[in-house]
Design an enzyme around this catalytic site. Structure first.
Site, PDB file in Angstrom:
ATOM      1  N   LEU A   1       0.845  -1.194   0.000  1.00  0.00           N
ATOM      2  CA  LEU A   1       0.000   0.000   0.000  1.00  0.00           C
ATOM      3  C   LEU A   1       0.890   1.256   0.000  1.00  0.00           C
ATOM      4  CD1 LEU A   1      -2.834   1.365   0.354  1.00  0.00           C
ATOM      5  CD2 LEU A   1      -2.520   1.138   2.819  1.00  0.00           C
TER       6      LEU A   1
ATOM      7  N   GLU B   1       3.653   4.172  -0.212  1.00  0.00           N
ATOM      8  CA  GLU B   1       4.584   4.670  -1.230  1.00  0.00           C
ATOM      9  C   GLU B   1       5.423   5.772  -0.594  1.00  0.00           C
ATOM     10  OE1 GLU B   1       2.354   5.748  -4.751  1.00  0.00           O
ATOM     11  OE2 GLU B   1       1.410   3.769  -4.838  1.00  0.00           O
TER      12      GLU B   1
ATOM     13  N   GLN C   1      12.174  -0.094  46.049  1.00  0.00           N
ATOM     14  CA  GLN C   1      10.833   0.278  45.588  1.00  0.00           C
ATOM     15  C   GLN C   1      10.859   0.900  44.182  1.00  0.00           C
ATOM     16  OE1 GLN C   1       8.573   3.396  47.758  1.00  0.00           O
ATOM     17  NE2 GLN C   1       7.255   1.708  48.350  1.00  0.00           N
TER      18      GLN C   1
ATOM     19  N   GLU D   1       1.709  -0.097  10.202  1.00  0.00           N
ATOM     20  CA  GLU D   1       0.267  -0.409  10.191  1.00  0.00           C
ATOM     21  C   GLU D   1      -0.557   0.706  10.859  1.00  0.00           C
ATOM     22  OE1 GLU D   1      -1.070  -4.293  10.106  1.00  0.00           O
ATOM     23  OE2 GLU D   1       0.875  -5.157   9.606  1.00  0.00           O
TER      24      GLU D   1
HETATM   25  N1  CAA Z   1     -12.982  -0.559   7.154  1.00  0.00           N
HETATM   26  C1  CAA Z   1     -13.771  -0.367   6.063  1.00  0.00           C
HETATM   27  N2  CAA Z   1     -13.915   0.842   5.471  1.00  0.00           N
HETATM   28  C2  CAA Z   1     -13.247   1.878   6.000  1.00  0.00           C
HETATM   29  C3  CAA Z   1     -12.408   1.735   7.132  1.00  0.00           C
HETATM   30  C4  CAA Z   1     -12.285   0.454   7.712  1.00  0.00           C
HETATM   31  N3  CAA Z   1     -11.504   0.254   8.777  1.00  0.00           N
HETATM   32  N4  CAA Z   1     -11.869   2.929   7.416  1.00  0.00           N
HETATM   33  C5  CAA Z   1     -12.371   3.806   6.537  1.00  0.00           C
HETATM   34  N5  CAA Z   1     -13.176   3.156   5.676  1.00  0.00           N
HETATM   35  C6  CAA Z   1     -13.931   3.736   4.558  1.00  0.00           C
HETATM   36  C7  CAA Z   1     -14.629   5.024   4.971  1.00  0.00           C
HETATM   37  O1  CAA Z   1     -15.893   4.752   5.537  1.00  0.00           O
HETATM   38  C8  CAA Z   1     -14.735   5.751   3.651  1.00  0.00           C
HETATM   39  O2  CAA Z   1     -15.819   5.196   2.924  1.00  0.00           O
HETATM   40  P1  CAA Z   1     -16.822   6.107   2.046  1.00  0.00           P
HETATM   41  O3  CAA Z   1     -16.027   6.556   0.867  1.00  0.00           O
HETATM   42  O4  CAA Z   1     -17.932   5.184   1.671  1.00  0.00           O
HETATM   43  O5  CAA Z   1     -17.254   7.249   2.918  1.00  0.00           O
HETATM   44  C9  CAA Z   1     -13.454   5.357   2.929  1.00  0.00           C
HETATM   45  O6  CAA Z   1     -13.023   4.134   3.537  1.00  0.00           O
HETATM   46  C10 CAA Z   1     -12.346   6.386   3.064  1.00  0.00           C
HETATM   47  O7  CAA Z   1     -12.084   6.571   4.414  1.00  0.00           O
HETATM   48  P2  CAA Z   1     -11.555   7.951   5.008  1.00  0.00           P
HETATM   49  O8  CAA Z   1     -12.343   9.090   4.413  1.00  0.00           O
HETATM   50  O9  CAA Z   1     -11.529   7.840   6.475  1.00  0.00           O
HETATM   51  O10 CAA Z   1     -10.073   8.027   4.368  1.00  0.00           O
HETATM   52  P3  CAA Z   1      -8.861   8.978   4.725  1.00  0.00           P
HETATM   53  O11 CAA Z   1      -8.137   9.296   3.486  1.00  0.00           O
HETATM   54  O12 CAA Z   1      -9.344  10.113   5.587  1.00  0.00           O
HETATM   55  O13 CAA Z   1      -7.881   8.013   5.556  1.00  0.00           O
HETATM   56  C11 CAA Z   1      -6.890   7.021   7.508  1.00  0.00           C
HETATM   57  C12 CAA Z   1      -8.162   7.497   6.763  1.00  0.00           C
HETATM   58  C13 CAA Z   1      -7.427   6.361   8.743  1.00  0.00           C
HETATM   59  C14 CAA Z   1      -5.988   8.159   7.894  1.00  0.00           C
HETATM   60  C15 CAA Z   1      -6.136   6.004   6.617  1.00  0.00           C
HETATM   61  O14 CAA Z   1      -5.527   6.631   5.511  1.00  0.00           O
HETATM   62  C16 CAA Z   1      -5.075   5.238   7.380  1.00  0.00           C
HETATM   63  O15 CAA Z   1      -5.394   4.293   8.095  1.00  0.00           O
HETATM   64  N6  CAA Z   1      -3.800   5.630   7.223  1.00  0.00           N
HETATM   65  C17 CAA Z   1      -2.691   4.865   7.752  1.00  0.00           C
HETATM   66  C18 CAA Z   1      -2.154   3.945   6.702  1.00  0.00           C
HETATM   67  C19 CAA Z   1      -1.541   2.720   7.278  1.00  0.00           C
HETATM   68  O16 CAA Z   1      -1.942   2.221   8.306  1.00  0.00           O
HETATM   69  N7  CAA Z   1      -0.569   2.198   6.574  1.00  0.00           N
HETATM   70  C20 CAA Z   1       0.025   0.981   6.965  1.00  0.00           C
HETATM   71  C21 CAA Z   1       0.921   0.497   5.918  1.00  0.00           C
HETATM   72  S1  CAA Z   1       0.959  -1.213   5.833  1.00  0.00           S
HETATM   73  C22 CAA Z   1       2.143  -1.747   6.881  1.00  0.00           C
HETATM   74  O17 CAA Z   1       2.700  -1.046   7.630  1.00  0.00           O
HETATM   75  C23 CAA Z   1       2.305  -3.208   6.815  1.00  0.00           C
HETATM   76  C24 CAA Z   1       3.622  -3.732   7.065  1.00  0.00           C
HETATM   77  O18 CAA Z   1       4.295  -4.071   6.132  1.00  0.00           O
HETATM   78  C25 CAA Z   1       4.070  -3.986   8.444  1.00  0.00           C
END
Ligand code: CAA
Length: 380
Positions: free
Chosen positions: A125, A127, A280, A364
């Site tokens: 995911l 970038e 302590q 994450e």
């Molecule tokens: N489940 C299902 N749908 C969801 C959801 C969830 N948990 N969270 C949001 N959505 C939906 C929303 O309802 C919305 O839907 P609609 O278009 O129908 O309204 C849509 O998704 C968009 O959501 P947001 O408007 O909330 O999106 P945003 O751009 O404001 O982003 C954020 C929200 C929470 C900040 C998100 O971008 C985020 O979680 N960012 C962090 C990214 C992240 O965790 N990256 C991890 C990288 S992977 C990794 O680290 C793995 C590894 O290798 C160890």
């Protein structure tokens, strides 16, 4: 927390603990120092069913739930956070969405290979310019005859150099609104145009592999689109609900390692004529460490149980990750302090735990992102 654990949970706990003590405990420090990917340990983990813990049995998995996963990951991370993150990503971010959103053909084709450990998965995911703001990705998927052409560069990809399957998120329709323009594509390592980019040299979890992934004109057949071609962002975030429970479980394991090392050291180390644990100042640090570990475990297990009940657990997963990762870092900080100069050397494991703990607040979804998710959930 025995009350939530049934006999099957207890069984997983015991087998994961036995595996971790036998295979990870003697090797984790060396893998960390030498940045060695724990391939043999993963093969053994696969034999024990840990590579497909929540994959349905009909597709070669163990058919278990998220609470089983949390328990397994705590035990594994107690001894090796590098093996821990590799297993967490593979199970929650690759097998999880495939089992949930995959077509029958996709599940038949990929899940048995993933669950048997023949193929390791990576979640693509992030970038360079799209970390916390995940929707700002620039990787594109262009519709062509019979499928899609994917182009772009992904950053900080766990298991990038070692994976056989990449779950790649890309803009599939630039004219569609933000977050509703992203598709999810299943890309095999040997598809033309898949390249491993720069490998990262990390502060902690140094046995796990992390790299850029470059996708150059990669043809992805139509049958390898996961879910709706414009529904990828929701898959990405819903998948991360499960991933965050995995990383919170990793934090439990590292936290417990800190606690157990401190109990041992403070009972042995003498200053001013007595064991330092009898002062302590040290005893209270250890008391807080133990209390916060129990509190974090309650949050993690509650979130996992909610996910097992197929209920939305976005808030609970974020709370579990926020609290468990911060508590783990507090424990790691105190663990080095209790060990004094010894804790600052590689002779004692808390030095590694201190470095490993740091990432649990970053990947994450960083701590600040968990707070955004929680505050939005509480406000609505
Ligand atoms: N489940 C299902 N749908 C969801 C959801 C969830 N948990 N969270 C949001 N959505 C939906 C929303 O309802 C919305 O839907 P609609 O278009 O129908 O309204 C849509 O998704 C968009 O959501 P947001 O408007 O909330 O999106 P945003 O751009 O404001 O982003 C954020 C929200 C929470 C900040 C998100 O971008 C985020 O979680 N960012 C962090 C990214 C992240 O965790 N990256 C991890 C990288 S992977 C990794 O680290 C793995 C590894 O290798 C160890």
């Amino acid at each position: 927390m025995p009350s939530l654990l049934n006999e099957e949970h207890q069984m997983i706990l015991e087998s994961a603990r036995e595996f971790a003590e036998r295979t990870l405990k003697p090797n984790a420090a060396t893998w960390d120092r030498e940045e060695r990917f724990p391939a043999e340990a993963l093969a053994e983990a696969a034999e024990m069913g840990f590579m497909g813990l929540t994959v349905p049995e009909e597709f070669g998995g163990a058919g278990m739930g998220n609470l089983h996963g949390a328990i397994m990951l705590e035990e594994i991370n107690r001894w090796c956070a590098s093996t821990g993150v590799t297993l967490s990503v593979h199970n929650s971010l690759i097998c999880g969405p495939l089992a949930k959103y995959g077509t029958d053909a996709q599940k038949q084709k990929y899940l048995p290979q993933l669950a048997s450990g023949e193929m390791l998965g990576a979640y693509c995911l992030t970038e360079p310019q799209a970390g916390s703001d995940a929707a700002s990705i620039r990787t594109t998927a262009t519709k062509v005859d019979g499928g899609w052409k994917v182009n772009g560069t992904k950053a900080w990809i766990t298991s990038g150099p070692d994976a056989g399957m990449y779950v790649v998120y890309a803009i599939a329709d630039a004219s569609a609104p933000r977050t509703r323009n992203i598709g999810c594509f299943l890309i095999e390592r040997d598809f033309d145009g898949v390249k491993v980019g720069k490998k990262e040299e990390k502060l902690g979890i140094r046995g796990s592999s992390t790299s850029e992934m470059i996708f150059e004109d990669v043809f992805v057949p139509e049958e390898n689109v996961l879910g709706d071609p414009l529904g990828g962002f929701k898959i990405a975030l819903e998948t991360l609900d499960g991933g965050r429970i995995g990383i919170a479980s990793q934090a439990l394991g590292i936290h417990r390692a800190c606690l157990e090392e401190c109990l041992k050291y403070s009972a042995e180390r003498q200053q001013f004529g007595k064991e330092i644990g009898k002062f302590q100042a040290i005893a209270w640090k250890i008391a807080d460490m133990g209390t916060e570990l129990e509190a974090a475990r309650h949050l993690v297990h509650a979130a996992a149980l909610k996910r097992d009940a197929s209920e939305a657990c976005t808030k609970e997963a974020a709370m579990a990750k926020l609290f468990a990762s911060q508590a783990c870092n507090r424990a790691a900080q105190d663990a080095v302090q209790i060990h004094g100069g010894a804790g600052y050397t590689q002779e004692f494991p808390v030095e590694r735990h201190y470095r490993d703990a740091r990432i649990t607040e970053i990947y994450e979804g960083a701590t600040d992102i968990q707070r955004i998710v929680i505050s939005r959930a509480l406000a609505y």
